[in-house]
Design a protein around this motif. Structure first.
Motif, PDB file in Angstrom:
ATOM      1  N   LEU A  12      26.302  53.564  36.912  1.00  0.00           N
ATOM      2  CA  LEU A  12      26.202  55.008  36.732  1.00  0.00           C
ATOM      3  C   LEU A  12      27.359  55.713  36.265  1.00  0.00           C
ATOM      4  CD1 LEU A  12      23.631  55.741  39.503  1.00  0.00           C
ATOM      5  CD2 LEU A  12      23.098  54.975  37.363  1.00  0.00           C
ATOM      6  N   GLY A  13      27.483  55.985  35.144  1.00  0.00           N
ATOM      7  CA  GLY A  13      28.644  56.893  34.674  1.00  0.00           C
ATOM      8  C   GLY A  13      29.218  55.837  33.616  1.00  0.00           C
ATOM      9  N   ALA A  14      29.835  56.407  32.466  1.00  0.00           N
ATOM     10  CA  ALA A  14      30.376  55.725  31.403  1.00  0.00           C
ATOM     11  C   ALA A  14      31.920  56.264  31.371  1.00  0.00           C
ATOM     12  CB  ALA A  14      29.636  55.806  30.273  1.00  0.00           C
ATOM     13  N   ARG A  15      32.354  57.106  31.806  1.00  0.00           N
ATOM     14  CA  ARG A  15      33.988  57.430  31.831  1.00  0.00           C
ATOM     15  C   ARG A  15      34.860  56.819  32.884  1.00  0.00           C
ATOM     16  NH1 ARG A  15      33.169  64.095  31.579  1.00  0.00           N
ATOM     17  NH2 ARG A  15      32.006  63.905  29.610  1.00  0.00           N
ATOM     18  N   ASN A  16      35.976  56.710  33.007  1.00  0.00           N
ATOM     19  CA  ASN A  16      36.775  56.199  33.825  1.00  0.00           C
ATOM     20  C   ASN A  16      36.211  54.893  34.586  1.00  0.00           C
ATOM     21  OD1 ASN A  16      38.622  58.326  32.821  1.00  0.00           O
ATOM     22  ND2 ASN A  16      37.444  59.608  34.381  1.00  0.00           N
ATOM     23  N   LEU A  17      36.126  54.969  35.927  1.00  0.00           N
ATOM     24  CA  LEU A  17      35.587  54.225  36.691  1.00  0.00           C
ATOM     25  C   LEU A  17      34.340  53.333  36.434  1.00  0.00           C
ATOM     26  CD1 LEU A  17      36.146  52.460  39.249  1.00  0.00           C
ATOM     27  CD2 LEU A  17      34.984  54.168  40.704  1.00  0.00           C
ATOM     28  N   GLY A  18      33.567  54.054  35.784  1.00  0.00           N
ATOM     29  CA  GLY A  18      32.143  53.386  35.205  1.00  0.00           C
ATOM     30  C   GLY A  18      32.603  52.759  34.143  1.00  0.00           C
ATOM     31  N   ALA A  19      33.267  52.921  33.067  1.00  0.00           N
ATOM     32  CA  ALA A  19      33.662  52.378  31.943  1.00  0.00           C
ATOM     33  C   ALA A  19      34.529  51.230  32.307  1.00  0.00           C
ATOM     34  CB  ALA A  19      34.500  53.189  31.086  1.00  0.00           C
ATOM     35  N   THR A  20      35.329  51.205  33.376  1.00  0.00           N
ATOM     36  CA  THR A  20      36.160  50.109  33.694  1.00  0.00           C
ATOM     37  C   THR A  20      35.151  48.972  34.444  1.00  0.00           C
ATOM     38  OG1 THR A  20      38.095  51.601  34.042  1.00  0.00           O
ATOM     39  CG2 THR A  20      37.904  49.345  35.299  1.00  0.00           C
ATOM     40  N   ILE A  21      34.247  49.532  35.142  1.00  0.00           N
ATOM     41  CA  ILE A  21      33.562  48.401  35.848  1.00  0.00           C
ATOM     42  C   ILE A  21      32.585  47.856  34.735  1.00  0.00           C
ATOM     43  CG2 ILE A  21      31.362  48.451  37.447  1.00  0.00           C
ATOM     44  CD1 ILE A  21      32.863  50.385  38.893  1.00  0.00           C
ATOM     45  N   THR A  22      31.945  48.755  33.820  1.00  0.00           N
ATOM     46  CA  THR A  22      31.162  48.202  32.565  1.00  0.00           C
ATOM     47  C   THR A  22      31.955  46.901  32.047  1.00  0.00           C
ATOM     48  OG1 THR A  22      30.066  49.924  32.698  1.00  0.00           O
ATOM     49  CG2 THR A  22      29.723  48.591  30.540  1.00  0.00           C
ATOM     50  N   ARG A  23      33.026  47.398  31.341  1.00  0.00           N
ATOM     51  CA  ARG A  23      33.952  46.272  30.655  1.00  0.00           C
ATOM     52  C   ARG A  23      34.327  44.996  31.530  1.00  0.00           C
ATOM     53  NH1 ARG A  23      36.505  51.112  29.132  1.00  0.00           N
ATOM     54  NH2 ARG A  23      38.148  51.046  30.615  1.00  0.00           N
ATOM     55  N   ASP A  24      34.437  45.282  32.860  1.00  0.00           N
ATOM     56  CA  ASP A  24      34.870  44.025  33.750  1.00  0.00           C
ATOM     57  C   ASP A  24      33.596  43.237  33.792  1.00  0.00           C
ATOM     58  OD1 ASP A  24      36.665  42.745  35.606  1.00  0.00           O
ATOM     59  OD2 ASP A  24      34.721  43.040  36.883  1.00  0.00           O
ATOM     60  N   LEU A  25      32.583  43.805  34.106  1.00  0.00           N
ATOM     61  CA  LEU A  25      31.293  42.870  34.140  1.00  0.00           C
ATOM     62  C   LEU A  25      30.717  42.477  32.902  1.00  0.00           C
ATOM     63  CD1 LEU A  25      29.018  45.535  36.386  1.00  0.00           C
ATOM     64  CD2 LEU A  25      30.076  43.235  37.071  1.00  0.00           C
ATOM     65  N   LEU A  26      30.919  43.260  31.828  1.00  0.00           N
ATOM     66  CA  LEU A  26      30.708  42.408  30.487  1.00  0.00           C
ATOM     67  C   LEU A  26      31.638  41.402  30.311  1.00  0.00           C
ATOM     68  CD1 LEU A  26      30.135  45.585  28.122  1.00  0.00           C
ATOM     69  CD2 LEU A  26      28.295  43.990  28.803  1.00  0.00           C
ATOM     70  N   GLY A  27      32.774  41.410  30.638  1.00  0.00           N
ATOM     71  CA  GLY A  27      33.838  40.410  30.332  1.00  0.00           C
ATOM     72  C   GLY A  27      33.437  39.065  31.229  1.00  0.00           C
ATOM     73  N   ARG A  28      32.837  39.251  32.154  1.00  0.00           N
ATOM     74  CA  ARG A  28      32.355  38.334  33.285  1.00  0.00           C
ATOM     75  C   ARG A  28      31.155  37.751  32.664  1.00  0.00           C
ATOM     76  NH1 ARG A  28      34.792  38.672  38.645  1.00  0.00           N
ATOM     77  NH2 ARG A  28      36.247  40.394  38.631  1.00  0.00           N
ATOM     78  N   GLY A  29      30.490  38.113  31.505  1.00  0.00           N
ATOM     79  CA  GLY A  29      29.215  37.590  31.008  1.00  0.00           C
ATOM     80  C   GLY A  29      27.969  38.489  31.639  1.00  0.00           C
ATOM     81  N   ALA A  30      27.893  39.334  32.276  1.00  0.00           N
ATOM     82  CA  ALA A  30      26.741  40.108  32.907  1.00  0.00           C
ATOM     83  C   ALA A  30      26.331  40.874  31.871  1.00  0.00           C
ATOM     84  CB  ALA A  30      27.199  40.993  34.141  1.00  0.00           C
ATOM     85  N   HIS A  31      24.794  41.100  32.012  1.00  0.00           N
ATOM     86  CA  HIS A  31      24.112  42.101  31.162  1.00  0.00           C
ATOM     87  C   HIS A  31      24.193  43.376  31.970  1.00  0.00           C
ATOM     88  CE1 HIS A  31      20.983  43.888  29.075  1.00  0.00           C
ATOM     89  NE2 HIS A  31      20.482  44.603  30.039  1.00  0.00           N
ATOM     90  N   VAL A  32      24.879  44.457  31.275  1.00  0.00           N
ATOM     91  CA  VAL A  32      25.095  45.799  31.997  1.00  0.00           C
ATOM     92  C   VAL A  32      24.362  46.924  31.004  1.00  0.00           C
ATOM     93  CG1 VAL A  32      26.790  47.245  32.596  1.00  0.00           C
ATOM     94  CG2 VAL A  32      27.369  44.913  32.702  1.00  0.00           C
ATOM     95  N   ALA A  33      23.581  47.536  32.089  1.00  0.00           N
ATOM     96  CA  ALA A  33      22.898  48.979  31.304  1.00  0.00           C
ATOM     97  C   ALA A  33      23.811  49.969  32.196  1.00  0.00           C
ATOM     98  CB  ALA A  33      21.670  49.034  31.868  1.00  0.00           C
ATOM     99  N   THR A  34      24.491  50.659  31.254  1.00  0.00           N
ATOM    100  CA  THR A  34      25.219  51.906  31.793  1.00  0.00           C
ATOM    101  C   THR A  34      24.519  53.257  31.296  1.00  0.00           C
ATOM    102  OG1 THR A  34      27.404  50.635  31.176  1.00  0.00           O
ATOM    103  CG2 THR A  34      27.287  52.802  31.424  1.00  0.00           C
ATOM    104  N   VAL A  35      24.501  54.064  32.518  1.00  0.00           N
ATOM    105  CA  VAL A  35      24.027  55.438  32.269  1.00  0.00           C
ATOM    106  C   VAL A  35      24.814  56.451  32.294  1.00  0.00           C
ATOM    107  CG1 VAL A  35      22.349  56.943  33.354  1.00  0.00           C
ATOM    108  CG2 VAL A  35      21.896  54.328  33.766  1.00  0.00           C
TER     109      VAL A  35
END
Length: 72
Positions: A12-35
């Protein structure tokens, strides 16, 4: 000890922390839905491979509807 990344995640969230978490999870191969509410926040994460969901995370009904639509 290393921790395995989830195979699916909703962020939940695509700025700052949310974007960082999303990028990290994508880099680990996870399927991520960002809201997030704004397309400009979602676009960079979409280009990286995240499923992007435009919704207000504070609006439970809108969030539920958007996540259901994304899952279909």
């Amino acid at each position: 000890m290393a921790t395995a990344a989830p195979t699916r995640a909703v962020v939940l969230g695509a700025r700052n922390l949310g974007a960082t978490i999303t990028r990290d999870l994508l880099g680990r191969g996870a399927h991520v839905a960002t809201v997030a509410r704004t397309p400009a926040d979602l676009e960079p994460l979409h280009r990286l491979g995240a499923a992007t969901v435009r919704a207000d995370a504070a609006d439970r009904t809108a969030l539920d509807d958007a996540l259901r639509a994304d899952a279909e």
